[in-house]
Design an enzyme around this catalytic site. Structure first.
Site, PDB file in Angstrom:
ATOM      1  N   ASP A 297     -30.102  15.619 -14.229  1.00 53.85           N
ATOM      2  CA  ASP A 297     -29.327  14.801 -15.152  1.00 53.85           C
ATOM      3  C   ASP A 297     -28.703  15.762 -16.175  1.00 53.85           C
ATOM      4  OD1 ASP A 297     -29.883  11.454 -16.457  1.00 53.85           O
ATOM      5  OD2 ASP A 297     -28.132  12.753 -16.495  1.00 53.85           O
TER       6      ASP A 297
HETATM    7  C1  GLC Z   1     -26.148  10.659 -18.377  1.00 60.37           C
HETATM    8  C2  GLC Z   1     -27.040   9.707 -17.629  1.00 60.37           C
HETATM    9  C3  GLC Z   1     -26.807   9.686 -16.148  1.00 60.37           C
HETATM   10  C4  GLC Z   1     -25.335   9.928 -15.859  1.00 60.37           C
HETATM   11  C5  GLC Z   1     -25.029  11.342 -16.273  1.00 60.37           C
HETATM   12  C6  GLC Z   1     -23.542  11.689 -16.057  1.00 60.37           C
HETATM   13  O1  GLC Z   1     -26.874  11.332 -19.359  1.00 60.37           O
HETATM   14  O2  GLC Z   1     -28.438   9.820 -17.842  1.00 60.37           O
HETATM   15  O3  GLC Z   1     -27.264   8.421 -15.659  1.00 60.37           O
HETATM   16  O4  GLC Z   1     -25.070   9.743 -14.483  1.00 60.37           O
HETATM   17  O5  GLC Z   1     -25.383  11.601 -17.629  1.00 60.37           O
HETATM   18  O6  GLC Z   1     -22.748  10.942 -16.915  1.00 60.37           O
END
Ligand code: GLC
Length: 755
Positions: A297
Site C-alpha cells: 500500500d
Molecule cells: C491508499 C489506500 C489504498 C489505495 C492506495 C492507492 O492509501 O490505502 O486502498 O489503493 O492508497 O491510492
C-alpha cells in the site's frame, strides 16, 4: 435516441451475452490476448534473462502520476527520466487515453521497451459512479454487483487503465473505521461471495480483453480489525479469527483468479503486513500457490521504519521483499536500496527475479508487449464513457442498494396524488455527496440529486417545495424557521440528512457516529408540524440517529448511491421500485456497544434472556444488548411469509449433504424481492461458537400472492470451523439451523445432526 433496454436483460447485455444497440454500434467484443500460459512463461524468461539488476529493480517501483501529466515541473522531469531509463514498472493516478499514451511512449524509449502498468482506484465506478461498495453489498445481488464491476472496468479500460485497486475485501465490523464504506460489511460469507463477483466483474473470465482490468484484492490482511477502529493501527487477532473471519474473502478472490493483491498498513500480531512472511509467503504464495503479484500500500514499505520494525530504508527493503512484497507503491525504498542489497549478498537475486517474473507475466497477459497502447483508444473511450447502458446499470444497482428501515402506516410509497412535497435538508440538493468518497473521474454535472430525481418523477400536479434547513455539520439553527414554514405548506416532508462525502473513507475514523451537526434537531422541529416525515439518510457507514429512528414515519437508508442516486431514490420513494436492500453491517445504538457484529454474539455462561432480568447477566446497565438495526435487516413495500420447512434427512455423514427447503410467499399487494437468509449454530463444540453465522442466502422475486420453494444445501463445509489447532473441522453433533428475513428475524428453525 434513448434506448430502454429491458432491465432484467441488462446483465446479459453487459456480459456480452446479448447484442444490444451499443454492441451493434461497437466493434466486435475486444478479444483477450491469445498467448498461451506456456508461451507467456517463455517470453517472461527470455526477457528476464536480458535484464540488468537495475532494470529488474525498476519493475518493482510504482509512482503516483499526479505530477507527471500537465506542465513541466521538477518532479515530472525526474519521473519521466526514470521511466525512460526503465526504472519504473507502473504508474497510478494517470488516466485517460491522452495521458496514458503520452507516458507509455516514454516507457517505450527504455532499452527493453517494457510497457508500464497504469493503475487507479476504481472502487465504485470510473466515470459513471455506482453506489459505494457497502451499499452494493446491501443489494445481496451478486449478478448486479458483478455487472457494476464490469461497467466500471469497461469505462476504466477504455481510458487507458490496466489495473484497479479493487475489490477491497476487508471484513469491516467496526463502524468507527471509515473504510467500512469500501467493503462488503461484517459478514465473512457475504464478503467472500461478493469478492468473487467483483473480481469476475472487473477481470472477466480471462485477462486481456480491453473491456476488463486487472483487479486487486486488498488490504491483505485483517485491516478491518484495526484496534479502536482507528485507521492504520495495530491488529491483534487469534489465529482462529484470522482464518475464520478475515482470510476467506481473500481466498475467494484468489480462487476467482484475482490478478494482484495489495497488502495493508496494519501490523498483524506485531509484524507489519507489508513485511509479514506468514501472510504473504506461507499463506498467499505458499499454501494458496498464488501466481499473481503483491503491491504494497502507499508507502507501507517505507513505514516499516516508522512502525519500528525496520532500522532504515535498506532494512525495510530487505524485510519487505523477503516477506513477499513484490512492488513498492510510492515508497522509493526498493529503488534506493534493493540493487545494493543484492550486490552485498543481503537479498538473494532469486527473490527479485520472482517478483519481476510475476509482474512481467501480467503485462504479457494484458497483451501490452504486443501493443502497449491497446487500452488507449480515443474512439473507444468516447463511445464507452457515453454509453447510456452504463448509467442504466448504475441506476438499477442504486435501487437495489437502498434499505427501507421503517415505514409506519404505509407512509411510503409517495402517492401521485400528493399536491405538495416539502423536500428539506442539507443533502436534498447535493450532487457531490451522492457520489461518496473514492471517486476518481466522476463528472459532478452528471450526478442527479434527490431534488433532481423527485422533480423529474413527481407529476406536474405536484409542487416540490424546498428548504435547506441546516448544514450537515455546525450548530446553526438559522434555517429552521424557513424549513418549518415550508413544511407546514406540504402534504408530506422528505428530509435528506446524513454525512458529506468526505466524512467516511480512508483516514476518516470517528469516535462518534451520530448524525452530524443539528440535523436531528431539524428533524424534531419538522416532526412537530404533525406532517408525515420521510427521512432519507446518506452516509458511508452505519450512523446513529435515535430521534429519527423512534419518531420518523419512514426511513430510507441511501448510503452514497452514486451518480444515478437521485433517480433511484425517486424510483423507490414513488414505489416504481420496491426496496429489497438488507443491511450488510450492524447499526449500533451507540459506540459503546462496539464490537457488536451479529456473529460476534455468543450465548455466554449468563445470557440476557429478557431485558431487565437479574443483573448478573452479560448485559449493560445503561443500554440494551441489541443493535438499533440488525445485520440482514431491511423492509419491503410488501410482506413475506416463510412456511413448510422440510429437511431432507435429520442426519448426515461426512461427504453427504442435506437439503433444507421451505415455502416463501408474497402476502402483500405488490411484487417484491426477499433475501432469505440461512444461519447455522453449533451449540456444543471444542471452541464456543457464535449464536448464528450466515451460511447461505437467496434473493427471490415474487409477484403478489405468489409462492416459491426455496432450497439450501447443507454439507460438512457449512458446519466446519477452525479448531484450536487450526484444523478446518466439522465436529459430530447437532447443529441448529435458522432461516429468516434478518439475523434477528428468524422465521423457521430446525436441526441436523452430523454423525
Ligand atoms: C491508499 C489506500 C489504498 C489505495 C492506495 C492507492 O492509501 O490505502 O486502498 O489503493 O492508497 O491510492
Amino acid at each position: 435516441m434513448t434506448f430502454s433496454f429491458p432491465k432484467l436483460l441488462l446483465p446479459l447485455l453487459f456480459l456480452g451475452l446479448l447484442p444490444g444497440p451499443a454492441a451493434m454500434a461497437q466493434k466486435k467484443k475486444p478479444a483477450p490476448t491469445t498467448a498461451s500460459p506456456a508461451d507467456i512463461e517463455r517470453r517472461v524468461a527470455d526477457l528476464l534473462a536480458q535484464m540488468t539488476l537495475e532494470e529488474k529493480v525498476g519493475q518493482l517501483n510504482q509512482y503516483s502520476g499526479r505530477e507527471v501529466t500537465g506542465p513541466a515541473n521538477d518532479r515530472k522531469n525526474t519521473l519521466l527520466t526514470s521511466i525512460r531509463n526503465g526504472q519504473v514498472g507502473s504508474m497510478l493516478n494517470v488516466k485517460g487515453v491522452h495521458d496514458t499514451r503520452e507516458i507509455q511512449a516514454e516507457a517505450l524509449k527504455s532499452r527493453l521497451k517494457i510497457p508500464l502498468l497504469f493503475s487507479l482506484d476504481v472502487i465504485h465506478g470510473y466515470q459513471t459512479t455506482f453506489p459505494i461498495p457497502l451499499a452494493e453489498a446491501a443489494s445481496w445481488d451478486l449478478d448486479a454487483i458483478r455487472l457494476g464491476a464490469h461497467v466500471a472496468a469497461r469505462e476504466a479500460a477504455a481510458s487507458g487503465i490496466h489495473w484497479t485497486f479493487a475489490p477491497m475485501v476487508d471484513v469491516g465490523r467496526d463502524p468507527r473505521w471509515g473504510r467500512v464504506m469500501e467493503g462488503a460489511g461484517e459478514d465473512t460469507y457475504l464478503s467472500a461471495q461478493i469478492a468473487r463477483a467483483r473480481v469476475l466483474g472487473f477481470q472477466g473470465e480471462k485477462l486481456g480483453g480491453t473491456d476488463a482490468v486487472m483487479a486487486c484484492a486488498k488490504h491483505f490482511a485483517a485491516y478491518g480489525a484495526a484496534t479502536a477502529g482507528r485507521d492504520y493501527n495495530a491488529v491483534d487477532l487469534s489465529p482462529q479469527q484470522l482464518w475464520e473471519t478475515y482470510l476467506p474473502p481473500f481466498k475467494a478472490a484468489a480462487d476467482a483468479g484475482v490478478a494482484t493483491f495489495m497488502n495493508s498498513f496494519n501490523t498483524l500480531n506485531g509484524i507489519p503486513a507489508t513485511s509479514n512472511a506468514y501472510l504473504q509467503r506461507d499463506i498467499l504464495k505458499g499454501q494458496w500457490q498464488y501466481p499473481g503479484f503483491v503491491v504494497s500500500d502507499w508507502g507501507s514499505i517505507k513505514e516499516l521504519v516508522t512502525w519500528g520494525y525496520a532500522a532504515d530504508k535498506a532494512d525495510a527493503a530487505k524485510k519487505a521483499v523477503t516477506a513477499g512484497s513484490d512492488m513498492d507503491m510510492e515508497g522509493d525504498v526498493y529503488s534506493q536500496s534493493l540493487a545494493q542489497l543484492v550486490k552485498d549478498g543481503r537479498v538473494k537475486i532469486d527473490l527479485v527475479d520472482d517478483a519481476v517474473r510475476r509482474i512481467l507475466r501480467k503485462k504479457f497477459e494484458l497483451g501490452l508487449f504486443d501493443d502497449a497502447y491497446r487500452f488507449s483508444d480515443e474512439k473507444r473511450e468516447k463511445q464507452v464513457l457515453n454509453d447510456p447502458q452504463n448509467r442504466a446499470a448504475a441506476r438499477q444497482m442504486a435501487q437495489k442498494s437502498l434499505v427501507l428501515l421503517k415505514n409506519e402506516n404505509a407512509t411510503l410509497p409517495l402517492g401521485n396524488q400528493l399536491r405538495k412535497i416539502a423536500l428539506i435538508g442539507p443533502i436534498a440538493k447535493s450532487r457531490r455527496d451522492l457520489d461518496g468518497s473514492w471517486t476518481v473521474n466522476a463528472d459532478t454535472a452528471r450526478i442527479t440529486s434527490l431534488y433532481d430525481g423527485l422533480r423529474q418523477r413527481a407529476g406536474k400536479a405536484t409542487e416540490l417545495l424546498y428548504a435547506k434547513g441546516c448544514t450537515v455539520s455546525g450548530d446553526s439553527r438559522a434555517g429552521f424557521d424557513q424549513a418549518v414554514a415550508t413544511a407546514k405548506n406540504a402534504d408530506v416532508i422528505v428530509l435528506a440528512v446524513g454525512e458529506t462525502w468526505d466524512m467516511t473513507g480512508e483516514a476518516k475514523s470517528r469516535t462518534d457516529i451520530h448524525l452530524p451537526g443539528v440535523q436531528e434537531e431539524l428533524f424534531k422541529a419538522l416532526k412537530a408540524t404533525g406532517k408525515p416525515v420521510v427521512v432519507v439518510v446518506f452516509g458511508g457507514r452505519p450512523l446513529i440517529f435515535d430521534a429519527i429512528a423512534e419518531q420518523a414515519d419512514a426511513i430510507l437508508y441511501a448510503w452514497w448511491p452514486g451518480s444515478e442516486g437521485g433517480l433511484a431514490l425517486a424510483d423507490v420513494l414513488y414505489g416504481d421500485y420496491n426496496p429489497a436492500g438488507k443491511l450488510p453491517i450492524t447499526f449500533p445504538r451507540n459506540v459503546g456497544q462496539i464490537p457488536i457484529a451479529y456473529n460476534q454474539q455468543y450465548n455466554t455462561g449468563r445470557p440476557l434472556l429478557k431485558p431487565g432480568e437479574n443483573r448478573y447477566r452479560s448485559a449493560y446497565i445503561d443500554a440494551p444488548n441489541t443493535p438499533r438495526y440488525a445485520f440482514g435487516y431491511g423492509l419491503s413495500y410488501t410482506a413475506f411469509t416463510y412456511s413448510d420447512l422440510k429437511i431432507s434427512r435429520p442426519q448426515l455423514k461426512a461427504g453427504e449433504s442435506v437439503q433444507v427447503s421451505f415455502t416463501l410467499t408474497n402476502t402483500g399487494k405488490v411484487a417484491g424481492e426477499e433475501v432469505a437468509q440461512l444461519y447455522l449454530r453449533d451449540p456444543v463444540a471444542s471452541l464456543v461458537r457464535p449464536l448464528r453465522e450466515l451460511k447461505d442466502f437467496r434473493k427471490i422475486s415474487l409477484k403478489p400472492g405468489e409462492s416459491k420453494t426455496v432450497t439450501f444445501t447443507i454439507d460438512k463445509d457449512k458446519l466446519a470451523f477452525y479448531n484450536s489447532t487450526l484444523e478446518w473441522v466439522a465436529e459430530p453433533g447437532k447443529f441448529n439451523l435458522m432461516i429468516g428475513s434478518a439475523s434477528d428475524d428468524i422465521r423457521l428453525e430446525g436441526a441436523v445432526e452430523l454423525q
